[in-house]
Design an enzyme around this catalytic site. Structure first.
Site, PDB file in Angstrom:
ATOM      1  N   LYS A  33      15.221  75.990  59.879  1.00 17.61           N
ATOM      2  CA  LYS A  33      14.961  77.429  59.957  1.00 17.61           C
ATOM      3  C   LYS A  33      13.802  77.856  59.074  1.00 17.61           C
ATOM      4  O   LYS A  33      13.043  78.756  59.437  1.00 17.61           O
ATOM      5  CB  LYS A  33      16.219  78.223  59.637  1.00 17.61           C
ATOM      6  CG  LYS A  33      16.632  78.177  58.206  1.00 17.61           C
ATOM      7  CD  LYS A  33      17.893  78.970  57.989  1.00 17.61           C
ATOM      8  CE  LYS A  33      18.556  78.514  56.730  1.00 17.61           C
ATOM      9  NZ  LYS A  33      18.642  79.466  55.693  1.00 17.61           N
ATOM     10  N   ASP A 220      15.289  86.176  55.824  1.00 19.63           N
ATOM     11  CA  ASP A 220      15.986  84.890  55.766  1.00 19.63           C
ATOM     12  C   ASP A 220      17.370  85.088  55.132  1.00 19.63           C
ATOM     13  O   ASP A 220      17.580  86.063  54.415  1.00 19.63           O
ATOM     14  CB  ASP A 220      15.157  83.899  54.934  1.00 19.63           C
ATOM     15  CG  ASP A 220      15.605  82.466  55.162  1.00 19.63           C
ATOM     16  OD1 ASP A 220      16.443  82.231  56.051  1.00 19.63           O
ATOM     17  OD2 ASP A 220      15.108  81.580  54.439  1.00 19.63           O
ATOM     18  N   GLU A 221      18.281  84.187  55.371  1.00 17.51           N
ATOM     19  CA  GLU A 221      19.639  84.228  54.797  1.00 17.51           C
ATOM     20  C   GLU A 221      20.284  85.599  55.004  1.00 17.51           C
ATOM     21  O   GLU A 221      20.847  86.193  54.079  1.00 17.51           O
ATOM     22  CB  GLU A 221      19.599  83.895  53.288  1.00 17.51           C
ATOM     23  CG  GLU A 221      18.880  82.611  52.925  1.00 17.51           C
ATOM     24  CD  GLU A 221      19.696  81.347  53.163  1.00 17.51           C
ATOM     25  OE1 GLU A 221      20.773  81.451  53.796  1.00 17.51           O
ATOM     26  OE2 GLU A 221      19.266  80.271  52.747  1.00 17.51           O
ATOM     27  N   GLN A 251      27.452  79.773  56.112  1.00 18.41           N
ATOM     28  CA  GLN A 251      26.885  79.568  54.788  1.00 18.41           C
ATOM     29  C   GLN A 251      26.893  80.842  53.955  1.00 18.41           C
ATOM     30  O   GLN A 251      26.113  80.998  53.012  1.00 18.41           O
ATOM     31  CB  GLN A 251      25.450  79.042  54.907  1.00 18.41           C
ATOM     32  CG  GLN A 251      25.374  77.657  55.516  1.00 18.41           C
ATOM     33  CD  GLN A 251      23.967  77.099  55.500  1.00 18.41           C
ATOM     34  OE1 GLN A 251      23.390  76.854  54.458  1.00 18.41           O
ATOM     35  NE2 GLN A 251      23.401  76.923  56.679  1.00 18.41           N
ATOM     36  N   ARG A 608      23.884  69.671  52.068  1.00 19.45           N
ATOM     37  CA  ARG A 608      22.617  69.466  51.349  1.00 19.45           C
ATOM     38  C   ARG A 608      22.170  68.013  51.460  1.00 19.45           C
ATOM     39  O   ARG A 608      21.025  67.680  51.194  1.00 19.45           O
ATOM     40  CB  ARG A 608      22.748  69.799  49.851  1.00 19.45           C
ATOM     41  CG  ARG A 608      23.138  71.227  49.485  1.00 19.45           C
ATOM     42  CD  ARG A 608      22.294  72.251  50.142  1.00 19.45           C
ATOM     43  NE  ARG A 608      22.899  72.701  51.389  1.00 19.45           N
ATOM     44  CZ  ARG A 608      22.238  73.329  52.349  1.00 19.45           C
ATOM     45  NH1 ARG A 608      20.956  73.574  52.220  1.00 19.45           N
ATOM     46  NH2 ARG A 608      22.840  73.707  53.458  1.00 19.45           N
TER      47      ARG A 608
END
Length: 756
Positions: A33, A220-221, A251, A608
């Site tokens: 992303k 973002d996020e 997330q 991760r």
DNA sequence: GACCAGCCGTTTTTT
DNA sequence: ACGGCTGGTC
């Protein structure tokens, strides 16, 4: 220009090429992303001919902003990349406010209060209101104020909403807190956002200016946005609706600071014409890692639409499970395994990261690493900017820039000690309240012979000489470049002498080095025009996160919290402390939504990893100076045993190779340590069919608690049931404990009935 | 106001 | 276990 689309899969291409209108990208971990965001910006500039000045990108950390700029530099050139507006919500808002704040007096030079400053202010307020600091913990009051702000609830509205005595106290503090912030010409973190929203609401011309300027907005996020940020995005994107948001509800791990997954879940209602793009291919992890992570996240009961992540990567090695005897054995395993990975040539130290739930866990790792001479960097913990000596010197800088900053003033009033004690400080504060002026103004009144200052002649002399010092510094800070001003400050104020007096030699030296480091950081601002150096520096001090300081080029193992690890990736990842009480954290055990957030946090940690993932826990753990036995994380039970392989690597018995010289104890491994080594392979606690996630037990369909019953909770003690109701088959009990009301899940909270 | 001894809370996560 | 704070003394 077409090379921007090279190597992208069809979904990624659609995201990059979507020219206008609202776009929601639901992107799993490792789905590229960041790449999509960057390439989209490059595409808009190169193919759609959008001026980079018309682009606004919001990232989660300043580090992400910096990285985006760097990537963009290679794609479209440095000049173009620099023209783009990119930053976190907080830094962008600070910038907007500096430019456009129009309704606060002196507002342009506002300082940003960090949590330490906030706490000092609340303490002072509690003191002024004659309230006991022990009974009303400043932290908890601040967190109530913060959530109110995040919900855009003003002090006045808060009072109207108030429920019960405790909230009344919070309301009074909140009101006074805002008054004092304004008096000090200060904004706290939340204010940066709230005041920007208010600025836009009250001054449509200002908002219109930004709406005209930013044709395209990218966030973002998005799953981690809170209410204020949501409103802010809505305001800015209202005209052109060219809003591109990227996120992943799996997330979402910042609920505790007001992030609301509903923002991303309701995007399609807010923007019905929105294009929705799903990025489900994972490019980061091996199949084994992905499967294991999926097993954990699939068991999340509250998930709306589960993504089915897949990867073309190889199966890779099994995810390893390790149980240590205690946290030292766990740390020793991690350290030895890293030594093994590095000596066998598979990985370098910078490829390895250790992730944990709480900063306190870093200590055992630090010891294990330095004993082996392994280089490591610990992110977080005691932050550089929060070190006392650094904050003290920064307080001088802040006060010089903005003398209304009362918190900084009280901080430096008697540091280094100059004979102004608590007594004098209280008197000064009282006098200021009496005169109805900020602290600094009261101090200045000392020059006015007519004023009946309530101090002895000796005290007046001391205060006057302090006043002369601050005036001199205030003048100097406007004339000297920042670095020279700091040098000047350190000449005029005996900081080093004070440190030597306060601490033992070694510690004084270290603290002095921190002060010197401050000058080094300041040096980065030398290029700016003189009048911008100090404000920009102070803003960075307040807004730069620890993770921004992470050095990804250093040849060292990274130790970092699960939260900070979001957005990062490492070839080899060790998750430590996977025990009930840590992951999930004990404070999250009683509430379903918090428990789910812990699960997602584990998921974030697991994803991760690119090639190797180690899940570690210890059978006993010391906390608060006491050792207790532990239970491994309940989330591990959701992983089919076939996916994980107990790791039985023995600790290195022979000489451990040395890696550089980190820490004091870089040296040999002693026999004592080897003797203590204990490796326990854990059999899966219950057999689970390899390819299925276990069905949840049938939930009760009736409530078992009723209003008025007395119950006991292991942590909160005894309380009285206020109400009980069923939510999705879970019984949620509201219990009034001695301190406050809490909502608990009966299934999890282990409530016991108590005879009246 | 400075110094020392004992005491207490600390550990959720962060812009 | 440890560091920071309180309250006592000088």
């Amino acid at each position: 220009m077409s090379d921007l689309l090279q190597g992208l899969n069809p979904a990624q291409r659609r995201a990059v090429e979507a020219i206008s209108g609202p776009v929601l990208v639901l992107a799993g971990p490792g789905s590229g992303k960041t790449r999509v965001l960057t390439h989209r910006i490059a595409h808009l500039i190169q193919t759609a001919g959008v001026d980079p000045l018309n682009l606004l990108a919001v990232t989660f950390t300043n580090r992400a902003a910096r990285e985006m700029r760097e990537r963009l530099s290679t794609l479209v050139g440095k000049g173009v990349a620099m023209a783009l507006t990119v930053g976190t919500f907080h830094s962008l808002c600070a910038r907007f406010l500096r430019r456009d704040i129009v309704y606060l007096e002196r507002a342009r030079d506002f300082v940003i209060y960090d949590s330490d400053d906030q706490e000092r202010l609340i303490r002072r307020i509690l003191h002024d209101l004659n309230l006991d600091v022990k009974q009303y913990q400043p932290r908890s009051i601040l967190s109530r104020i913060s959530s109110a702000k995040n919900e855009l609830v003003s002090p006045t509205e808060f009072i109207r909403l108030n429920r019960g005595y405790r909230d009344e106290v919070v309301a009074r503090c909140y009101q006074r807190y805002q008054v004092l912030l304004r008096e000090a010409n200060a904004l706290d973190f939340d204010d940066l956002l709230v005041e920007t929203v208010r600025l836009f609401e009250q001054h449509p011309t200002v908002l219109a200016h930004y709406q005209r300027r930013y044709h395209y907005m990218l966030v973002d996020e998005y799953q981690d946005t809170n209410r204020v940020q949501y409103v802010l995005v809505k305001q800015l994107a209202a005209q052109r609706r060219n809003l591109f948001v990227v996120g992943d509800e799996d997330q979402s791990v910042y609920g505790f600071r007001g992030a609301d997954v509903r923002n991303i879940r309701s995007f399609e209602q807010d923007y019905p014409e929105a294009q929705v793009i799903l990025l489900e291919q994972n490019y980061r992890s091996t199949q084994a890692i992905l499967d294991t992570a999926q097993a954990v996240i699939s068991a999340d009961a509250g998930r709306k639409h589960g993504k089915k992540l897949w990867t073309e990567n190889s199966a890779g090695l099994h995810v390893a499970l390790y149980k240590g005897y205690d946290q030292e054995a766990e740390a020793a395993f991690v350290a030895d395994e890293i030594v093994h990975l590095v000596t066998s040539g598979t990985f370098t130290m910078r490829d390895c990261a250790v992730l944990y739930r709480t900063n306190a866990q870093s200590r055992a790792l630090e010891e294990a690493f330095s004993r082996r001479g392994l280089r490591y960097q610990i992110i977080g913990g005691i932050r550089f900017w929060e070190r006392k000596e650094v904050k003290d010197v920064v307080a001088y800088l802040r006060f010089a820039a903005n003398p209304f900053d009362s918190v900084s003033l009280t901080r430096i009033l008697n540091w280094p000690t100059r004979g102004i004690g608590e007594r004098t400080e209280t008197e000064l504060a009282r006098w200021a309240v009496q005169l109805g002026v900020p602290l600094f103004q009261a101090l200045k009144e000392l020059d006015n012979e007519q004023a009946a200052a309530p101090f002895s002649a000796r005290t007046i002399t001391v205060l006057r000489s302090f006043l002369r010092l601050t005036e001199e510094l205030a003048a100097a800070c406007r004339q000297l470049p920042l670095v020279q001003f700091i040098a000047h400050l350190l000449e005029r104020v005996p900081v080093r002498e004070s440190l030597v007096r306060e601490y033992k030699t070694n510690e004084a030296d270290e603290r002095w080095r921190n002060v010197e480091e401050l000058s080094n950081v300041a040096n980065r601002y030398s290029e700016l025009p003189l009048e911008e150096q100090l404000p920009t520096f102070l803003e960075e001090v307040a807004l730069v996160a620890d993770v921004d300081r992470l050095d990804q080029t250093a040849d060292a193992v990274t130790c970092i919290t699960l939260h900070q690890a979001k957005g990062l990736e490492y070839p080899a990842v060790f998750l430590v402390g996977l025990e009930d009480g840590l992951v999930p954290h004990s404070r999250s055990l009683d509430q379903r939504d918090q428990l789910e957030e812990e699960r997602r946090l584990l998921y974030v940690g697991m994803t991760r990893a690119k090639q190797r993932l180690y899940l570690c826990h210890a059978g006993r753990r010391m906390s608060f100076g006491h050792t207790a036995t532990t239970t491994r994380s309940r989330f591990l039970e959701d992983i089919p045993p076939a996916l994980i392989k107990p790791s039985v690597r023995q600790r290195a018995v022979v000489a451990v190779p040395q890696f550089g010289s980190a820490g004091r104890n870089s040296g040999t491994t002693t026999n004592r340590e080897v003797a203590r080594a204990s490796v326990v392979a854990v059999p899966p606690t219950k057999p689970i069919a390899a390819d299925t996630v276990p069905a949840r037990p049938q939930k009760p369909r009736v409530v078992t608690f009723f209003a008025g019953q007395r119950v006991a909770h292991t942590r909160f003690g005894e309380g009285v049931v206020v109400s009980s109701r069923l939510i999705d088959g879970d019984e949620e009990v509201t219990v009034s404990f001695t301190d406050r009301e809490r909502r608990l899940l009966a299934e999890l909270a282990n409530l016991v009935h108590v005879e009246a």
